[in-house]
Design a protein around this motif. Structure first.
Motif, PDB file in Angstrom:
ATOM      1  N   GLU B  58       0.843  -1.191   0.000  1.00 17.56           N
ATOM      2  CA  GLU B  58       0.000   0.000   0.000  1.00 17.56           C
ATOM      3  C   GLU B  58       0.881   1.245   0.000  1.00 17.56           C
ATOM      4  OE1 GLU B  58      -2.464   0.653   3.416  1.00 17.56           O
ATOM      5  OE2 GLU B  58      -3.660   2.183   2.405  1.00 17.56           O
ATOM      6  N   PHE B  59       0.707   2.064  -1.014  1.00 12.16           N
ATOM      7  CA  PHE B  59       1.401   3.350  -1.066  1.00 12.16           C
ATOM      8  C   PHE B  59       0.515   4.386  -0.376  1.00 12.16           C
ATOM      9  CE2 PHE B  59       2.827   1.071  -4.874  1.00 12.16           C
ATOM     10  CZ  PHE B  59       4.207   1.159  -4.723  1.00 12.16           C
ATOM     11  N   SER B  60       1.150   5.278   0.325  1.00 10.23           N
ATOM     12  CA  SER B  60       0.379   6.391   0.902  1.00 10.23           C
ATOM     13  C   SER B  60       1.200   7.682   0.787  1.00 10.23           C
ATOM     14  CB  SER B  60       0.012   6.103   2.356  1.00 10.23           C
ATOM     15  OG  SER B  60       1.168   5.909   3.123  1.00 10.23           O
ATOM     16  N   TRP B  61       0.504   8.781   0.710  1.00  7.32           N
ATOM     17  CA  TRP B  61       1.173  10.061   0.547  1.00  7.32           C
ATOM     18  C   TRP B  61       0.249  11.176   1.016  1.00  7.32           C
ATOM     19  CZ3 TRP B  61      -0.341   6.865  -3.481  1.00  7.32           C
ATOM     20  CH2 TRP B  61      -1.479   7.277  -4.190  1.00  7.32           C
ATOM     21  N   ARG B  62       0.830  12.347   1.107  1.00  8.48           N
ATOM     22  CA  ARG B  62       0.050  13.533   1.517  1.00  8.48           C
ATOM     23  C   ARG B  62       0.370  14.649   0.527  1.00  8.48           C
ATOM     24  NH1 ARG B  62       1.007  17.752   5.056  1.00  8.48           N
ATOM     25  NH2 ARG B  62       3.053  16.915   5.542  1.00  8.48           N
ATOM     26  N   LEU B  63      -0.649  15.136  -0.158  1.00 12.00           N
ATOM     27  CA  LEU B  63      -0.433  16.191  -1.146  1.00 12.00           C
ATOM     28  C   LEU B  63      -0.863  17.535  -0.573  1.00 12.00           C
ATOM     29  CD1 LEU B  63      -1.583  14.453  -4.430  1.00 12.00           C
ATOM     30  CD2 LEU B  63       0.740  15.068  -3.775  1.00 12.00           C
ATOM     31  N   VAL B  64      -0.099  18.549  -0.919  1.00 11.82           N
ATOM     32  CA  VAL B  64      -0.396  19.885  -0.374  1.00 11.82           C
ATOM     33  C   VAL B  64      -0.899  20.844  -1.443  1.00 11.82           C
ATOM     34  CG1 VAL B  64       1.162  19.742   1.587  1.00 11.82           C
ATOM     35  CG2 VAL B  64       2.048  20.478  -0.633  1.00 11.82           C
ATOM     36  N   LEU B  68      -2.312  17.580 -11.610  1.00 12.79           N
ATOM     37  CA  LEU B  68      -2.478  16.182 -12.004  1.00 12.79           C
ATOM     38  C   LEU B  68      -1.238  15.394 -11.589  1.00 12.79           C
ATOM     39  CD1 LEU B  68      -4.031  13.945 -13.549  1.00 12.79           C
ATOM     40  CD2 LEU B  68      -2.786  14.666 -15.617  1.00 12.79           C
ATOM     41  N   TYR B  69      -1.466  14.340 -10.824  1.00 11.87           N
ATOM     42  CA  TYR B  69      -0.353  13.512 -10.338  1.00 11.87           C
ATOM     43  C   TYR B  69      -0.515  12.078 -10.852  1.00 11.87           C
ATOM     44  CZ  TYR B  69       0.518  17.238  -6.969  1.00 11.87           C
ATOM     45  OH  TYR B  69       0.789  18.443  -6.393  1.00 11.87           O
ATOM     46  N   CYS B  70       0.611  11.417 -11.053  1.00 10.27           N
ATOM     47  CA  CYS B  70       0.591   9.993 -11.429  1.00 10.27           C
ATOM     48  C   CYS B  70       1.633   9.229 -10.634  1.00 10.27           C
ATOM     49  CB  CYS B  70       0.885   9.818 -12.928  1.00 10.27           C
ATOM     50  SG  CYS B  70      -0.448  10.394 -14.004  1.00 10.27           S
ATOM     51  N   LEU B  71       1.286   7.997 -10.324  1.00 14.32           N
ATOM     52  CA  LEU B  71       2.230   7.100  -9.633  1.00 14.32           C
ATOM     53  C   LEU B  71       2.836   6.161 -10.676  1.00 14.32           C
ATOM     54  CD1 LEU B  71       3.429   5.734  -7.049  1.00 14.32           C
ATOM     55  CD2 LEU B  71       1.322   4.397  -6.917  1.00 14.32           C
ATOM     56  N   TYR B  72       4.152   6.098 -10.699  1.00 14.49           N
ATOM     57  CA  TYR B  72       4.874   5.276 -11.676  1.00 14.49           C
ATOM     58  C   TYR B  72       5.769   4.267 -10.964  1.00 14.49           C
ATOM     59  CZ  TYR B  72       3.827   8.748 -15.341  1.00 14.49           C
ATOM     60  OH  TYR B  72       3.210   9.573 -16.232  1.00 14.49           O
ATOM     61  N   VAL B  81      -1.397   4.674 -11.634  1.00 14.30           N
ATOM     62  CA  VAL B  81      -2.653   5.368 -11.354  1.00 14.30           C
ATOM     63  C   VAL B  81      -2.400   6.877 -11.457  1.00 14.30           C
ATOM     64  CG1 VAL B  81      -2.240   5.396  -8.855  1.00 14.30           C
ATOM     65  CG2 VAL B  81      -4.584   5.516  -9.707  1.00 14.30           C
ATOM     66  N   CYS B  82      -3.406   7.611 -11.884  1.00 14.95           N
ATOM     67  CA  CYS B  82      -3.309   9.070 -11.926  1.00 14.95           C
ATOM     68  C   CYS B  82      -4.504   9.656 -11.180  1.00 14.95           C
ATOM     69  CB  CYS B  82      -3.321   9.571 -13.374  1.00 14.95           C
ATOM     70  SG  CYS B  82      -1.822   9.144 -14.288  1.00 14.95           S
ATOM     71  N   ALA B  87      -7.420  14.061  -4.578  1.00 15.56           N
ATOM     72  CA  ALA B  87      -8.459  13.039  -4.751  1.00 15.56           C
ATOM     73  C   ALA B  87      -8.029  11.665  -4.268  1.00 15.56           C
ATOM     74  CB  ALA B  87      -8.871  12.960  -6.222  1.00 15.56           C
ATOM     75  N   LEU B  88      -6.741  11.412  -4.216  1.00 17.85           N
ATOM     76  CA  LEU B  88      -6.247  10.075  -3.820  1.00 17.85           C
ATOM     77  C   LEU B  88      -5.065  10.243  -2.867  1.00 17.85           C
ATOM     78  CD1 LEU B  88      -7.021   7.169  -4.845  1.00 17.85           C
ATOM     79  CD2 LEU B  88      -5.004   7.280  -6.289  1.00 17.85           C
ATOM     80  N   SER B  89      -5.062   9.476  -1.810  1.00 18.03           N
ATOM     81  CA  SER B  89      -3.927   9.577  -0.884  1.00 18.03           C
ATOM     82  C   SER B  89      -3.317   8.210  -0.573  1.00 18.03           C
ATOM     83  CB  SER B  89      -4.358  10.251   0.424  1.00 18.03           C
ATOM     84  OG  SER B  89      -5.362   9.475   1.037  1.00 18.03           O
TER      85      SER B  89
END
Lengths: 288, 138
Positions: B58-64, B68-72, B81-82, B87-89
């Motif tokens: 499980e990846f987790s993060w906190r955006l400030v 548009l973000y994507c996980l690679y 996932v983008c 919208a996604l944490s």
């Protein structure tokens, strides 16, 4: 449940009674990747296992291992490879202790000279010699508990055939003059996620001399319970299905079930009951 | 008027570049610190080197900030996932690899990598080494 600790050779004798097979278990454990086990170097595993075994030995006379009982056992696996010399210990599965030398390795073939392939049990200093003053029960005990050890010397050829491992061994006991034995086994491994599953099927030959050491009773030691018996050569089949799963970098969970038929010639001995060998084990091992 | 010879001019340009890179790296590290981008578990255990390891992570993060973000993963140019803004944490992923893989979050709006993390593959039987082939004699 009884808690008992056995030396690996004693357990190998009681559970498998096998002089053949080898590290084919560790070969197929690799998930059938079709490569020589010589790619692996050295490791040792110690652990505890829960074992349920049904072996054909005349349990009524022996006290070491109760038929169908759940036993807590001590597990030892390992191999040491240095400059092509090898020491292998395979506990509770199909082999005892191998001392040898690998003199050919290719990606698909391995040929080992086995200087000593030990199976059975040997207790130094214990008096098993039957004399005229022994009572009948003492004679029975000595016959049942006598040292039985096979020290095979010979060749082991392993071929890695795709996802299969084929292994043949031919051995002769030059130390105790306990005859010739041989085996041909085929194994395969599968990987399902982090579960490594393996299956092994094989046939085993034992000469009359070898069987005499295991099951024979000489006429001068015979009792009413154990009458004289001269064993013949035998051929039998065995199979094993097992798994191994990493728990973390240092611990693994192992399990296997196995079956081998007792040849008719062996089952005629009064030391052996007329039934086949089956066993199952689950263990947690620390890998060093 | 101050005149710079070629060597001095090159030196000034080089120092400026190093300074810019250092600042950019600091900004990236700062952004990474702010994001708390992590993965659990971060280690997958296979039996032997070379065998594929499987693990649900499980990846987790906190955006400030928005965008548009994507996980690679470092093994593919296609994003796992983008998402837009906050919208996604977190994201569940079926990790399958015989080798360690780095994962990173990229801000597609700014075209910059925002944070990195890694799933390591380790083995129980570690000493698997390539043996030389051929006949051997004592």
């Amino acid at each position: 449940m009884k808690i008992k600790l056995y030396l690996f050779m004693l357990t190998a004798m009681l559970v498998s009674k096998s002089i053949v097979a080898a590290d084919i278990v560790s070969d197929v454990r690799a998930g059938g990747d079709g490569k020589s086990s010589s790619y692996e170097e050295s490791y040792i595993e110690l652990g505890v296992s829960l074992v349920v075994a049904n072996n054909p030995w005349d349990i009524a006379a022996g006290e070491e291992y109760d038929d169908h009982d759940l036993n807590l056992d001590f597990d030892v696996y390992g191999q040491l490879k240095k400059n092509n010399f090898l020491i292998e210990v395979t506990q509770g599965t199909m082999d005892g202790l191998n001392l040898g030398y690998t003199f050919l390795t290719t990606p698909t073939w391995q040929v080992d000279f086995l200087a000593g392939s030990l199976n059975g049990s040997y207790e130094i200093g214990k008096d098993y010699k039957i004399d005229d003053n022994d009572t009948e029960s003492e004679r029975n005990r000595k016959i049942y508990e006598r040292n039985r050890i096979y020290v095979g010397t010979g060749l082991r050829v392993t071929h890695y055939w795709g996802k299969y491992v084929v292994q043949a061994r031919i051995l002769n006991d030059f130390v105790y003059q306990s005859g010739t034995g041989g085996s041909l086994r085929i194994g395969r491994g599968w990987q399902y996620r982090n579960w490594y599953i393996f299956g092994i099927f094989g046939g085993e030959y034992r000469s009359a001399k070898t069987n005499q050491m295991w099951y024979g009773i000489d006429s001068d030691e015979a009792t009413a319970r154990y009458p004289s018996y001269n064993a013949e050569s035998t051929f039998n089949f065995s199979s094993q299905l097992g798994f191994i799963r990493p728990i973390n970098e240092n611990w693994v969970l192992r399990g296997y079930i196995g079956y081998s038929n007792t040849p008719a010639s062996a089952s005629k001995s009064s030391l052996v009951e007329d039934e086949d060998t089956s066993y199952s084990s689950i263990s947690v091992n620390r890998v060093f | 008027m101050v005149k710079l010879n070629k060597d001095k001019f090159a030196l000034v340009i080089l120092l400026s570049l190093i300074g810019s890179l250092a600042m950019a790296e600091n900004e990236l590290e700062h952004a990474m610190d702010n994001m708390n981008f992590s993965v659990k578990p971060s280690r997958c255990i296979a039996l032997h080197k070379g065998q594929k390891c499987y693990q649900t992570v499980e990846f987790s993060w906190r955006l400030v900030s928005g965008g548009l973000y994507c996980l690679y993963s470092s093994t593919s140019t296609e994003p796992l996932v983008c998402w837009q803004g906050k919208a996604l944490s977190s994201f569940h992923y079926e990790f399958q690899s015989a080798e360690s893989i780095t994962f990173y979050i990229r801000n597609e709006t700014l075209a910059s990598t925002q944070a990195k993390t890694k799933v390591d593959v380790a083995w129980v039987y570690k000493n698997r080494q390539k043996a030389s082939s051929g006949w051997r004699l004592f």
